[in-house]
Scaffold this motif. Sequence first.
Motif, PDB file in Angstrom:
ATOM      1  N   THR A   1     -10.432  56.028-162.981  1.00 14.85           N
ATOM      2  CA  THR A   1     -11.128  56.779-161.940  1.00 14.85           C
ATOM      3  C   THR A   1     -11.935  57.890-162.580  1.00 14.85           C
ATOM      4  O   THR A   1     -11.382  58.848-163.115  1.00 14.85           O
TER       5      THR A   1
ATOM      6  N   VAL B   1     -23.197  59.394-161.686  1.00 10.55           N
ATOM      7  CA  VAL B   1     -22.939  58.386-160.651  1.00 10.55           C
ATOM      8  C   VAL B   1     -23.314  56.996-161.162  1.00 10.55           C
ATOM      9  O   VAL B   1     -22.581  56.022-160.949  1.00 10.55           O
TER      10      VAL B   1
ATOM     11  N   GLY C   1     -20.668  55.431-163.130  1.00 10.18           N
ATOM     12  CA  GLY C   1     -19.452  55.024-162.433  1.00 10.18           C
ATOM     13  C   GLY C   1     -18.627  56.144-161.848  1.00 10.18           C
ATOM     14  O   GLY C   1     -17.518  55.902-161.352  1.00 10.18           O
TER      15      GLY C   1
ATOM     16  N   ARG D   1     -16.978  58.413-159.330  1.00 12.57           N
ATOM     17  CA  ARG D   1     -16.734  58.376-157.892  1.00 12.57           C
ATOM     18  C   ARG D   1     -16.849  59.758-157.275  1.00 12.57           C
ATOM     19  O   ARG D   1     -16.932  59.899-156.050  1.00 12.57           O
TER      20      ARG D   1
ATOM     21  N   THR E   1     -20.555  59.247-152.511  1.00 12.74           N
ATOM     22  CA  THR E   1     -20.013  59.980-153.654  1.00 12.74           C
ATOM     23  C   THR E   1     -19.442  61.305-153.184  1.00 12.74           C
ATOM     24  O   THR E   1     -20.066  62.028-152.414  1.00 12.74           O
TER      25      THR E   1
ATOM     26  N   LEU F   1      -8.680  60.199-155.192  1.00 10.60           N
ATOM     27  CA  LEU F   1      -9.525  59.006-155.102  1.00 10.60           C
ATOM     28  C   LEU F   1      -8.803  57.775-155.629  1.00 10.60           C
ATOM     29  O   LEU F   1      -8.920  56.683-155.058  1.00 10.60           O
ATOM     30  N   SER F   2      -8.034  57.926-156.698  1.00  7.97           N
ATOM     31  CA  SER F   2      -7.351  56.764-157.280  1.00  7.97           C
ATOM     32  C   SER F   2      -6.278  56.213-156.351  1.00  7.97           C
ATOM     33  O   SER F   2      -5.949  55.035-156.412  1.00  7.97           O
TER      34      SER F   2
END
Length: 333
Positions: free
Chosen positions: A216, A236, A239, A241, A269, A318-319
């Motif tokens: 992540t 972004v 990758g 997030r 995002t 987020l993960s």
Amino acid sequence: MAGSKTDAPPRARVVVIATGGTIASSSEPGGAAVARRTAAQLLGSAGYGDVEVEGRDLLNLGSYLLGHHELRLIADAVAEEVARDEVTGVVVSHGTDTMEETAFLLDLVHDSDKPVVLTGAQRAADQPDSDGPRNLREAVAVAASPEARGCGALISFAGRIFAARGTRKHHTVAAEPFRTLDGGPIGRVGPAGVRITARPVRPAPLERPGPRFDDTRVDVVALHPGADAALARAAVQAGARAVVLAGTGVGNANHALLEWVSEAVAAGTVVGLSTRVAEGPVVPTYGNGGGVDLVRAGALSMGGLPLYQARLLLALLLSEGVPVDRATLAPHV
């Protein structure tokens, strides 16, 4: 008639999880210090009084080499040891470079009253004035102390005890390198033992990171005179997030970054708003590209949480698939 004999209380047991860092480092022929020493070698030169201490080798790396995967391994190892009934507390020996991130992650997910204490050294193990043995002895004392129960993850260094949240390495080489932003140590270790003088307020623990945490990506983009959105867009595209803006002052940017924030949030995002200033919270105050406009465009204020702890919090949420919004951030920032 023989007198009755009261059973002695069980001895405290502390597990030291070794991960490397300066405390485990020795100089190589070229002069560079490299982490080499094992948990047994670290423990062999120090005395721990009535505390039973056992060592566990997990990693042997300078903390500048750690990624999310290694932080997850540390969190899992700590949870395994804490779950053992006979263990009173856990110490993690760790490099000082990124100790603030590991300590914060452990604090976010720690779901036990048992103390978890991080420590390390500023001078390598083969230096005659190495501070590692003393710091390790003091960390073991903290982990074994009833006073430290319920305080979450702590940093013990040079006789001072710090709560994980808000604590940063504020000096590169000083013997006392850690400082809590807008605060001070919550306790000390001295001749009279461990004394906790303030107890941290901790939110409910989050879930420990799973394998998705490893990959992540959350990046940091710093603001400065003339900054544009090129680095934020590149993050972004690579990758990320989420992106944390290290804003100027109380959390400001400029028109180029304001435009990017609107675009990025609309595309899904997460944008966190922090500050490049050493102390003090984000306080959206200004328009014309400042913090008020950034928040209106969808950036999330990270409050008084230090920049790199803010980055780690977003990565963990987020993960684990937790929606990142003001409500979910509020207990932590």
